[in-house]
Design an enzyme around this catalytic site. Sequence first.
Site, PDB file in Angstrom:
ATOM      1  CD  GLU A  33      26.134 -41.284  36.354  1.00 54.41           C
ATOM      2  OE1 GLU A  33      25.178 -40.441  36.595  1.00 54.41           O
ATOM      3  OE2 GLU A  33      26.824 -41.265  35.654  1.00 54.41           O
ATOM      4  CB  ALA A 120      20.265 -40.708  24.659  1.00 52.83           C
ATOM      5  N   GLY A 121      19.475 -40.660  28.074  1.00 56.05           N
ATOM      6  CA  GLY A 121      20.165 -40.054  29.313  1.00 56.05           C
ATOM      7  C   GLY A 121      20.954 -38.895  29.407  1.00 56.05           C
ATOM      8  CB  SER A 123      19.244 -34.417  31.339  1.00 59.48           C
ATOM      9  OG  SER A 123      19.641 -35.198  32.247  1.00 59.48           O
ATOM     10  CG  ASP A 169      19.525 -35.465  35.402  1.00 60.88           C
ATOM     11  OD1 ASP A 169      20.550 -35.586  35.523  1.00 60.88           O
ATOM     12  OD2 ASP A 169      18.748 -36.324  35.095  1.00 60.88           O
TER      13      ASP A 169
HETATM   14  C1  GLA Z   1      19.128 -39.772  36.255  1.00 57.75           C
HETATM   15  C2  GLA Z   1      18.441 -38.965  37.473  1.00 57.75           C
HETATM   16  C3  GLA Z   1      19.736 -38.323  38.144  1.00 57.75           C
HETATM   17  C4  GLA Z   1      20.676 -39.084  38.608  1.00 57.75           C
HETATM   18  C5  GLA Z   1      21.291 -40.018  37.515  1.00 57.75           C
HETATM   19  C6  GLA Z   1      22.234 -41.218  38.060  1.00 57.75           C
HETATM   20  O1  GLA Z   1      19.970 -39.130  35.368  1.00 57.75           O
HETATM   21  O2  GLA Z   1      17.711 -38.321  36.529  1.00 57.75           O
HETATM   22  O3  GLA Z   1      19.105 -37.540  39.247  1.00 57.75           O
HETATM   23  O4  GLA Z   1      20.233 -39.803  39.792  1.00 57.75           O
HETATM   24  O5  GLA Z   1      20.133 -40.855  37.057  1.00 57.75           O
HETATM   25  O6  GLA Z   1      23.278 -40.643  38.489  1.00 57.75           O
END
Ligand code: GLA
Length: 380
Positions: A33, A120-121, A123, A169
């Site tokens: 991460e 939500a993270g 992507s 992502d």
């Molecule tokens: C987000 C960004 C990624 C990465 C993550 C952390 O998802 O889009 O490129 O930096 O945070 O790992």
Amino acid sequence: MKPERIAQTFSAYFNAKPDFIARAPGRVNLIGEHTDYNDGFVLPMAIDHAIWMAFRPRDGSTVRLFSSDFETDSVFDLHSLTPGKGWVEYAKGVAHELQQAGYILRGFDAAIAGDVPRGAGLSSSAALELGIARTFAAVSGFEWDAQKMARLAQKAENEWVGVNCGIMDQMASAASREGHALFLDCRSLEIQHIPLPKGIAVVILDTSTRRGLVDSAYNERRSQCEEAARWFGVKALRDVGLGEFGKRNVERGLSEIAWKRARHIVTENARVLEAVEAMKSGDTKRLGLLFNASHVSLRDDFEVTNDALDIMVACAQGQDGCYGARMTGAGFGGCAVALVEEEKTGAFVNAVASAYRHRSGNEAGIYVCKASQGASLIQL
Ligand code: GLA
């Protein structure tokens, strides 16, 4: 989601049959991460939640899009792209970058729908970008090159949309393989498909918290990492080994905060390499412990968790059958990911949902995920 549904949406809106369907998945990061923008290592997998696009080429340079999720449509011309607002900017940004890179594009009509939870993270933006790129490749007749497309999609997000993300992502959505995690070297973009260990489930645990100002905190972490890299005299923190790292760096002038950020990156890169070995040898226990250690480092050194994420991870780690859990994605809210003994998944899901409700007062969103294929095309 079923491909037939998006084909029907297309027919109802455009009064014609689509020729193709493109699918581009969201992703969950297993480990690694904030390492991508430090030229480091990541280990995400594409998930079975995706953006679907049913489409048909058009003569000329018009792109017509209908989003059934937003119930809005949008039209733009490939020869006169101007920035605006909303979801269509991802499409315009990708078109712009493809053209800048010399691709000759053709217009199309498309209906878009998806089941990647937004914000939500997981992507959903990268999925949309890669879905658009996959569609352009099909209608304009150029070859699908996952690395190239991921780079251009990232550029669209950085420069057209204005979000300063790394490459993880887009690469996960473009290049993943079903049943595998994607081990990615973010400097060379070299990839290796690593089979997921047998008998485990990957469970995404959405805290239902979303924090504003994520962009500014993310950019602040990036500049702290750059500060540390400059201090070490290297291009990126990827080039700092565990051996060179110690308190003496602070005694010699590296700021305490940049040192902490760098410690996360240096140890996280090492954890990714170890995680890949653990996966290859089927050592799920070891993999789980690496998840747990990653969370501690993100919480204490990189400081990108929030209370909800810490509670969620503790709830997960406390359950029978859980090998390990950590926050995933940028942090500050969003999701955690847990590695769970497959047979115990049902009980795990119920127990975490109720423990999390009890301890945080929030409802969790829980998805038991399969590792899916990266961006792909179905000819109808
Ligand atoms: C987000 C960004 C990624 C990465 C993550 C952390 O998802 O889009 O490129 O930096 O945070 O790992």
